[in-house]
Each structure stands twice: as C-alpha cells, then as structure tokens.
Design an enzyme around this catalytic site. Structure first.
Site, PDB file in Angstrom:
ATOM      1  N   HIS A 117      58.941  42.765  -9.839  1.00 21.99           N
ATOM      2  CA  HIS A 117      60.188  42.316 -10.478  1.00 21.99           C
ATOM      3  C   HIS A 117      60.484  40.878 -10.099  1.00 21.99           C
ATOM      4  CE1 HIS A 117      63.346  42.441  -7.239  1.00 21.99           C
ATOM      5  NE2 HIS A 117      62.616  43.398  -6.707  1.00 21.99           N
ATOM      6  N   GLU A 152      65.486  44.645 -12.304  1.00 13.71           N
ATOM      7  CA  GLU A 152      65.161  45.688 -11.324  1.00 13.71           C
ATOM      8  C   GLU A 152      66.340  45.933 -10.397  1.00 13.71           C
ATOM      9  OE1 GLU A 152      63.703  47.297  -7.397  1.00 13.71           O
ATOM     10  OE2 GLU A 152      64.806  45.457  -7.875  1.00 13.71           O
ATOM     11  N   GLU A 153      67.015  44.855 -10.040  1.00 12.92           N
ATOM     12  CA  GLU A 153      68.080  44.962  -9.051  1.00 12.92           C
ATOM     13  C   GLU A 153      69.330  45.665  -9.567  1.00 12.92           C
ATOM     14  OE1 GLU A 153      67.618  44.523  -6.095  1.00 12.92           O
ATOM     15  OE2 GLU A 153      66.223  42.905  -5.670  1.00 12.92           O
ATOM     16  N   ASP A 181      56.476  45.048  -4.620  1.00 14.88           N
ATOM     17  CA  ASP A 181      57.890  44.721  -4.445  1.00 14.88           C
ATOM     18  C   ASP A 181      58.143  44.505  -2.959  1.00 14.88           C
ATOM     19  OD1 ASP A 181      60.607  44.492  -4.489  1.00 14.88           O
ATOM     20  OD2 ASP A 181      61.008  46.402  -5.469  1.00 14.88           O
ATOM     21  N   HIS A 213      68.691  41.439   0.486  1.00  9.50           N
ATOM     22  CA  HIS A 213      69.840  41.318  -0.407  1.00  9.50           C
ATOM     23  C   HIS A 213      70.927  40.407   0.162  1.00  9.50           C
ATOM     24  CE1 HIS A 213      69.075  45.128  -3.076  1.00  9.50           C
ATOM     25  NE2 HIS A 213      68.077  44.251  -3.097  1.00  9.50           N
TER      26      HIS A 213
END
Length: 490
Positions: A220, A265-266, A294, A395
C-alpha cells in the site's frame, strides 16, 4: 533508499503526510509512475471511492463501572452516539458469545443495553448489526487473542443499522463477562465520515508463457494523515518499485508480474478489496500468487513471513488458500539458505492480502512488525530492544526515513527479488550453480543480497540457489490448479 528519500521529500513538501485525498498521495503516485515509465512499464490508475472517518478524541468517553476496563478503541466507521444517550447503561451478552446473528442471540432481549460480545466467526459489522437488531444501543467487542494489547477493528465502511462499536482486549472482555450483572457503561463518540476519490496504481511486466498465471506483488502506498509513513508503507512500496525496475532490466520473465500500489489501505484495505472484488472468475483464475509487503523496515524489526502453513498461528478466522504454504516456503527456504533467522506472523486480516485470500488466491508476504512488543526471544534472534515496540513510530509523525532500518530493508529486498525469481523467471530445474551471497545481517548489504534479478543487461538472469534452497520450478502451475475458494473474513 533513494525511493524512500523521494517519498520523504514528498511528505515534507505536503504537510508531512501522504494520506489518500492529499497532494502528498498524488505526488507519491506520480513518483511511482515516473520511475516505472523510465523502466519501460505502462501504468494504470484504478479509481475508486474511499470513506474516511475522524473520531473527536477530545470528546471521546468510554467509562466502565463494575469492572477493570480502563479504555476501549472505537472501531473504524462506528456510528457516533446521540448526545447523552449512553450514560450508566447496563450490559448484556448474547446466548452464544460471538453474537453474529439472531440465532446466536437466542432470543436475549438487549433493548436499551450495551452488548458485550466476542470476536470471531463473523465480521465486526455483523456483530454490530446483530446487537442492534436485539435492541442494543452499543456493542463492546472483546478480542480472542490473549497476546493482543488492543483491538483496533473496523466495520469495513459506513454500515446502516450498526450501533456505536468499541474494541477491548480479551482480558478486559473476560472481566466484563465475569461482572456482567454489575457493569454499566458511559460512552460518547463524536465522528465525522467523508468520501474521498482516490486510486490504485498498477503495472505489469510482459511474460513469455502465461499458462502458469500472473504473479502479483503488492504494497500500500498511502500513509496515515498523522505522518509521512516511510516505514508504513513507504518501505514496502519502495521495495517492490525497485524489484520492478530490476525485473525490467533482467529481460522478459517467463510469467508476467503485476505490481500494485494500493490506495486507502489505512482506512480499511479499501483499494485492494476494491481490486479483488472487481475481478471476474476468469481474472481471479489468472492470478497464481499474491505476495504482500507492508512494513519491511521497522527500526526494532523482526523478519516474519505470513504463517500460511499455520505452524505457529492457526488461522481461526480465515481459510488459507491452497498453495499459500508453498509461497511461504519460498521465503523461509531463502532465509534458511543465507542463515537469516525468521519467525511467523499470523494472517490476521490487517493488510492487503485479505482480499486475495477471500478470493481463494494463494498468498504470502513479509512483515517486520508494527506496534506490538518485541520479546526477549525475538531480540536474541534479531537484535534490537526487548520490551519495546517493533516500530515505536507506527502511525505517528516520527515514521520518517531517519527511523527505518536499512538492514531490515536490505534483508527483505533480497527475499522479494528471490521470490520473483522463483515464481516468474522459472529457471531450468537442472541444478544451478551456487554463488556466494552476502549475509543479509551484514550492514554492508543494505541494498539487499543480490539474487538472480540482473542489475543490467537484456537477458533473463539465471536463478541463484543460495545454500541449497530449492527452486520450485513447477509451482506456479500447481498453484493455479490447486486453488480453492474461501468465504469472507470474520
């Protein structure tokens, strides 16, 4: 690393993020496309619409009396709570703990109560819908994995009829169930959901013989809004981009390789799920293998392969397609041949392989860890710090190029190239020469030990069998013939 620096520069120039719907995502895609064009590929953008949600953390409330449950995590795409509607509300549990439908609720009346249900068997959205149909005003879903430190679930998108949905750990759920008659909840969720036009980027190499199927390689491209996403997932995006460049320089492979950079994707694996759901049965049958990458540069890394043979992690919530274990073995055999330690990681539905598994396509891939904590045993194998997260910047704004492991990227880049060798180049099965391969643990091998993909030249490179690793010459055709269909992920 040059590709990662380009993605870092893009984030720096666009508010520190490469999330979908931002100029940073558009510029990231344009960079991928420009590199691929220079290598001779034609690229395609596959458009789709994704939903994003913002939870107001300043007003979020999850309070429990009667049990030791200090917090919970709102599920992605949970509805908000009406003002003042959930204050000191009692709890209820279905007749069957997983609470997937009216049968599992068994006639239990949940009117005006907060449902407490277990993860497993069905999607989170089905649990929320079933709780709502039983009369519940909210649902708290507890994990079924004792090792998980939080349950970060998703309803998959805005789903009419669901109720506010929150995830807690297994231990917290067990505490709620044990004190069910004494528990009350106060919950406030203020959320905003918006729609974003975005896209996947696709490119495919030529192939001499397509009877064995198309090999797909994916990662992604989007980051979270909070940071530049250089490990998550600039690392996977850069690794497969350089694999595509080197494949093009090596000539025409035996089987075509389709590269994919997934969007959204997130926000719930939206791009890859859109791609697989748009395939016809014939198009699904053409894909012999999917490999997912990933986060392959975590600073406190482990080297992990998805546990397709279920030797460590039984896949309770998914049916792993036939042929996936053989894909996993390509990586594990390679690591064994070069003396690189490796461990398993579960197929837990957290990355873009999930849509392929649901479609019955054999899948595997690599992962170096996210927010979970490295154990002492893992530190003994891979170095790093026991008791710390694999990626403490997961994140977060600190997910920058300064906070990736060049060593981990080198180890994984070599393994990715080797897998493409085995699946797409398909050398003559006669014994091939063994040539020295630099140890992946050598910091000097940051660009990766070089398997058979050629850096220059026009002829397909011969396979390298390092340390006796077996080339599975007939694997692609066997995977295409041995596939079975699966059901949707719980």
């Amino acid at each position: 690393m040059e590709h990662l620096q380009a993605l870092q520069d893009i984030a720096d120039a666009n508010g520190g993020t490469r999330a979908i719907g931002t100029p940073g995502y558009e510029a990231s895609a344009a960079y991928i496309e420009s590199v691929l064009a220079s290598a001779g590929y034609e690229t395609e953008r596959q458009p789709f619409v994704a939903n994003t949600q913002t939870i107001d953390q300043g007003t979020y409330v999850f309070e429990v009396t009667g049990a030791d449950v200090p917090d919970g995590v709102p599920m992605e795409f949970t509805p908000g709570t009406p003002s003042g509607a959930i204050v000191d509300v009692a709890a209820v549990a279905p007749a069957t703990a997983t609470g997937c439908d009216a049968t599992e609720w068994g006639g239990v009346d949940a009117t005006g109560l907060v449902a407490v249900v277990s993860r497993g068997v069905c999607p989170f959205s089905a649990k929320s819908l079933a709780a709502a149909e039983a009369g519940a005003v909210a649902v708290v879903i507890y994990d079924n994995d004792p090792a998980a430190e939080s349950l970060n679930g998703t309803l998959g998108g805005p789903t009419p009829g669901t109720v506010p949905s929150i995830g807690v750990t297994l231990a917290e759920g067990q505490a709620l169930v044990a004190a069910l008659d004494d528990v009350t909840f106060t919950i406030t969720i203020d959320e905003e959901t918006t729609s974003v036009d975005t896209f996947n980027v696709l490119a495919q190499s030529p192939g001499v013989d397509e009877t064995g199927g198309v090999v797909m390689i994916g990662a992604h491209l989007d980051s979270v809004p909070e940071g530049p996403g250089i490990n998550d997932n600039g690392s996977g995006s850069a690794a497969i981009l350089e694999t595509a460049v080197q494949l093009a320089a090596s000539g025409t492979p035996q089987h075509p390789v389709r590269f994919a950079w997934w969007g959204a994707e997130e926000v719930g694996l939206v791009g890859s799920t859109y791609y697989t759901s748009s395939l016809t049965d014939e198009e699904i049958a053409e894909i012999s293998a999917y490999l997912n990458f990933d986060m392959v540069g975590s600073p406190n890394y482990v080297i992990a392969t998805y546990d397709a043979d279920e030797s460590t992690f039984p896949a309770d919530d998914v049916e792993v397609p036939e042929g996936s274990a053989e894909l996993e073995a390509i990586f594990t055999d390679w690591f064994d041949s070069v003396g690189q330690p490796h461990i398993d990681t579960p197929f837990d539905g957290r990355s873009d392989y999930q849509g392929f598994i649901d479609a019955g396509i054999p899948s595997s891939g690599l992962f170096t860890g996210a927010e979970d904590i490295k154990t002492a045993e893992e530190a003994a194998l891979f170095g790093g710090t026991a008791g710390a997260a694999y990626d403490p910047n997961y994140h977060q704004p600190g997910d920058t190029i300064e906070n990736v492991s060049v060593e981990a990227i080198g180890i994984n880049a070599a393994a990715i190239a080797h897998a493409v060798d085995v699946l797409a180049i398909v050398p003559d099965p006669a014994p091939a020469p063994v040539v020295p391969v630099p140890s992946p643990s050598d910091p000097g091998s940051a660009s990766g030990a070089q398997p058979a993909l050629a850096a220059t030249g026009s002829d397909p490179a011969p396979a390298v069998l390092a340390g006796g690793a077996l080339v599975l010459g007939g694997l692609v055709l066997a995977l295409a013939l041995g596939r079975r269909r699966t059901t949707a992920r719980p």
